[in-house]
Each structure stands twice: as structure tokens, then as C-alpha cells.
Write an enzyme that holds these catalytic residues in place. Structure first.
Site, mmCIF file in Angstrom:
data_model
loop_
_atom_site.group_PDB
_atom_site.id
_atom_site.type_symbol
_atom_site.label_atom_id
_atom_site.label_comp_id
_atom_site.label_asym_id
_atom_site.label_seq_id
_atom_site.Cartn_x
_atom_site.Cartn_y
_atom_site.Cartn_z
ATOM 1 N N HIS A 13 0.846 -1.209 0.000
ATOM 2 C CA HIS A 13 0.000 0.000 0.000
ATOM 3 C C HIS A 13 0.873 1.247 0.000
ATOM 4 O O HIS A 13 1.278 1.745 1.055
ATOM 5 C CB HIS A 13 -0.913 -0.035 1.243
ATOM 6 C CG HIS A 13 -1.939 1.050 1.295
ATOM 7 N ND1 HIS A 13 -3.285 0.804 1.501
ATOM 8 C CD2 HIS A 13 -1.837 2.393 1.184
ATOM 9 C CE1 HIS A 13 -3.949 1.943 1.515
ATOM 10 N NE2 HIS A 13 -3.089 2.932 1.328
ATOM 11 N N HIS A 15 1.066 4.912 -2.496
ATOM 12 C CA HIS A 15 0.618 5.686 -3.665
ATOM 13 C C HIS A 15 1.857 6.258 -4.343
ATOM 14 O O HIS A 15 2.614 6.992 -3.702
ATOM 15 C CB HIS A 15 -0.297 6.820 -3.208
ATOM 16 C CG HIS A 15 -1.493 6.323 -2.442
ATOM 17 N ND1 HIS A 15 -2.736 6.216 -3.014
ATOM 18 C CD2 HIS A 15 -1.631 5.878 -1.167
ATOM 19 C CE1 HIS A 15 -3.597 5.736 -2.116
ATOM 20 N NE2 HIS A 15 -2.950 5.524 -0.985
ATOM 21 N N HIS A 192 -9.775 1.468 0.095
ATOM 22 C CA HIS A 192 -9.542 2.199 1.337
ATOM 23 C C HIS A 192 -10.861 2.233 2.123
ATOM 24 O O HIS A 192 -11.895 2.631 1.580
ATOM 25 C CB HIS A 192 -9.135 3.644 1.054
ATOM 26 C CG HIS A 192 -7.714 3.822 0.602
ATOM 27 N ND1 HIS A 192 -7.204 3.216 -0.517
ATOM 28 C CD2 HIS A 192 -6.697 4.549 1.139
ATOM 29 C CE1 HIS A 192 -5.923 3.570 -0.654
ATOM 30 N NE2 HIS A 192 -5.594 4.374 0.326
ATOM 31 N N GLU A 195 -10.458 4.118 7.578
ATOM 32 C CA GLU A 195 -9.373 5.062 7.873
ATOM 33 C C GLU A 195 -10.055 6.298 8.485
ATOM 34 O O GLU A 195 -9.932 6.556 9.664
ATOM 35 C CB GLU A 195 -8.614 5.421 6.585
ATOM 36 C CG GLU A 195 -7.490 6.431 6.777
ATOM 37 C CD GLU A 195 -6.900 6.941 5.432
ATOM 38 O OE1 GLU A 195 -7.574 6.850 4.385
ATOM 39 O OE2 GLU A 195 -5.755 7.465 5.462
ATOM 40 N N ASP A 273 2.149 4.097 2.778
ATOM 41 C CA ASP A 273 1.069 4.949 2.241
ATOM 42 C C ASP A 273 1.598 6.090 1.349
ATOM 43 O O ASP A 273 1.546 5.969 0.124
ATOM 44 C CB ASP A 273 0.205 5.496 3.377
ATOM 45 C CG ASP A 273 -1.229 5.795 2.962
ATOM 46 O OD1 ASP A 273 -1.590 5.500 1.810
ATOM 47 O OD2 ASP A 273 -2.002 6.308 3.799
ATOM 48 N N ASP A 274 2.056 7.172 1.934
ATOM 49 C CA ASP A 274 2.607 8.321 1.182
ATOM 50 C C ASP A 274 3.855 8.769 1.945
ATOM 51 O O ASP A 274 3.836 9.794 2.651
ATOM 52 C CB ASP A 274 1.586 9.461 1.123
ATOM 53 C CG ASP A 274 0.253 9.006 0.537
ATOM 54 O OD1 ASP A 274 0.141 8.921 -0.692
ATOM 55 O OD2 ASP A 274 -0.661 8.712 1.328
#
Ligand code: ADE
Ligand code: ZN
Length: 330
Positions: A13, A15, A192, A195, A273-274
Site C-alpha cells: 500500500h 501511492h 480504502h 481510515e 502509504d505516502d
């Protein structure tokens, strides 16, 4: 005396636009005359204050990647950094809507990213795959367009379809058709949920999207019946603790439910994630979670094994990854 071995890692996961190093973003912004001063500061730090402003910054940053070569550089950079932390496999979320906004066709976007993945693989042996995502707050029409592009332009490294974006907008029922098309085309699916939404959001994703993996899903901890369902149905959570702390879903890692979820028997994986937005990397996620909750080398190996088993790649690749994992065992 046995020498400690770095745990081989897997990321499911991340991006890709959210993994862009700020230095690279500033360089491309200068080259193309894009003003990114509102979202990257002079010290190379991303500027955002909450989930909504994070999503806006993400859109601006994505706009500096304009050619297949820009995207190749981005994916190569990400996968090389991942491999340097001991990762053997990674899946990136790719966003055709963001590429289109920057003037790039789906095919050029994916071919650019694939070239970077191949270059990183040749240098480091890391395997990579792509999961095309639809952006929830762009609406069901946009999400269906993405899945049609993916199906109409098959690429061997695009093996999954997912839903990202603002979970507070749009009910999963709106995206059921897109996910049905993706599943029928043989793509792995993930969404997603749980969250910024609570357990109901996870339940709706399972009901309407029929996914076997959930992005985040951590707020399932608030519903015992849902926890039992996740265990019974072998649902895998793509947990991103650093992201959840940075975005204020939990105040501190020691209050994050990742350890409790695992103790309840839920299958969990660790993810970034990021990463530069949240001051993290996959290696930092493994290290901080293990330190906070006292996870052993074997516990971390199990996390990676879960991720390999849940990966959206062919069985021969999974077998090779499991051999690499086991050969690193103490
Ligand atoms: N897009 C990029 N990062 C995201 C996140 N953490 N949640 C939802 N959509 C995203
Ligand atoms: Zn995400």
C-alpha cells in the site's frame, strides 16, 4: 552466535505520486514552470495540515509529472529506496486520473512507470506490480472509466484495481459495478476503508465491493463482530500506522490498534502509504511497530509472509518470494 538478519519486507500500500521525494518534485516543478511553493517548503518538506489539505497537496504535486520518463524516474526512485530497506516486493497504487490531468494517456503513464520498475528490478532484484486506483471523491463515473482503461489496455504489471481518495464521500454501493468489472477481468481488488470512516465503512466495502484486502481497515477494532468476520473471511488489512498518526486518526503509535488487530487473529501487513508526506518509510514502519509492541524477528517475518500471500501477483512469483523470505530466516 547468529548474526541478525534484516527482515525481508513487502509493501502492498503505497501511492506512487505520494512517494515522490520533495527534491524531485521541486526539480520538475522548476523545469515545467509549475508553482509548488504552497505545497513544498524551502527545506523540501511537504505542506499540509489535515486530510483535505493533504489530498489537495497530492493533486498539485502530481501535476509536475508530465512525461513517461518523469514517471519512470519516480517509480525507479521509489523501488530502489524500497529495495535498499530490504524489500523484495512492492505494489504501487497508480492513479490514471492524476496522469490524465497532467496530460498523459493511461498507456503512456503505465509504460513509463513499468520502465522504472524494470530498471529498479535489474539493479536490485525487487519485484513490482501496479494497482490502478479510482479516486472516490471524483465519483463513480470516473472510477468506472479507470477500470475500463485498465481492462482495455492490459499490462502484465497492472494486476490490481483499488479505490482511494476521500472515504467520507460516496457510498461503496456507487462503485460496485466498477469492482465487479475488475474482479471479472481477473484483477485483485482492494479499497480504502476504516481510515476516516468507522467499522460501517469497512462492512460496506466488503458487502458492495467484495474485496479481499482493505486499505487501512484499522477502525474495524471498534466492532467485535466485524473483527470475527475479517478473521473468518481471511481479509487482509494494509495497515499504515505512520500515516494514521500523521493524519490524526490516532494520537500515538502506542494507541494504534495494529497490535490488537494482530492479536485478534486479523491478517495485517505494514505499509508506508505516502512516505515523505508522513515522515516515514516501509523500513521505519517495521522498526517502529516492532519496537513499540515488542514484535520479534519471527513476528516481522510473519507480516511479510502475510503480504506475499495476499499480493496481487502470479503464484510462481509468490513462490519465488517465499523462497527468498525463507532463505533469510535465522
Ligand atoms: N490517497 C493518497 N493517500 C491516501 C490516503 N491515506 N487515504 C485515501 N486516499 C489517499
Ligand atoms: Zn492509501
Amino acid at each position: 552466535m547468529s548474526v541478525p538478519v534484516t527482515v525481508p519486507k513487502v509493501e502492498l500500500h503505497c501511492h506512487i505520486e505520494g512517494a515522490a521525494p520533495p527534491t524531485l518534485v521541486r526539480r520538475l516543478a522548476a523545469q515545467y514552470g509549475v508553482d509548488v511553493s504552497a505545497v513544498v517548503d524551502g527545506n523540501g518538506k511537504y505542506l499540509w495540515s489535515d486530510f483535505s489539505s493533504f489530498l489537495k497537496a497530492y493533486d498539485t504535486v502530481s501535476s509536475v509529472f508530465k512525461t513517461p520518463a518523469d514517471y519512470a524516474l519516480l517509480s525507479e526512485t521509489y523501488f530502489r529506496l524500497l529495495a535498499a530497506e530490504g524489500a523484495i516486493y512492492g505494489e504501487i497504487f497508480v492513479s490514471p486520473d492524476h496522469a490524465q490531468a497532467a496530460g498523459l494517456s493511461y498507456r503512456s503513464y503505465v509504460e513509463g512507470l513499468a520502465a522504472g520498475i524494470e530498471r529498479a528490478k535489474n539493479e536490485t532484484a525487487i519485484e513490482g506490480r501496479m494497482i490502478a486506483i479510482g479516486v472516490r471523491h471524483f465519483g463513480s463515473g470516473a472510477v468506472e472509466r479507470v477500470v475500463k482503461e485498465v481492462i482495455g489496455n492490459p499490462h502484465p504489471l497492472v494486476t490490481g484495481f483499488g479505490l482511494a481518495g476521500d472515504e467520507r464521500s460516496g457510498h461503496p454501493a456507487n462503485f460496485a459495478k466498477a469492482f465487479r468489472m475488475a474482479s471479472e477481468a481477473g484483477l485483485g481488488t482492494t479499497a480504502h476503508a476504516g481510515e476516516f470512516g468507522g467499522p460501517d465503512s469497512v462492512i460496506a466495502a466488503l458487502e458492495f465491493l467484495r474485496v479481499k484486502r482493505i486499505g487501512h481497515g484499522v477502525r474495524a477494532i471498534e466492532d467485535r463482530e466485524l473483527l470475527r468476520r475479517l478473521v473468518d473471511e481471511d481479509i487482509v488489512l494494509e495497515v499504515c500506522p505512520g500515516s494514521n498518526i500523521a493524519l490524526g486518526v490516532y494520537t500515538h503509535l502506542r494507541f494504534h490498534p495494529v497490535n490488537m488487530l494482530r492479536r485478534e487473529g486479523v491478517k495485517i501487513t505494514l505499509n508506508s502509504d505516502d512516505p515523505p508526506y508522513f515522515g516515514t518509510t516501509l523500513g521505519k514502519e517495521y522498526a517502529s511497530v516492532s519496537q513499540t509492541f515488542g514484535w520479534s524477528h519471527e513476528d516481522q517475518m510473519e507480516v511479510t509472509r502475510t503480504a506475499i500471500e495476499a499480493a496481487f501477483c502470479d503464484n510462481a512469483t509468490k513462490k519465488r518470494l517465499l523462497v527468498r523470505l525463507d532463505s533469510a530466516a535465522r
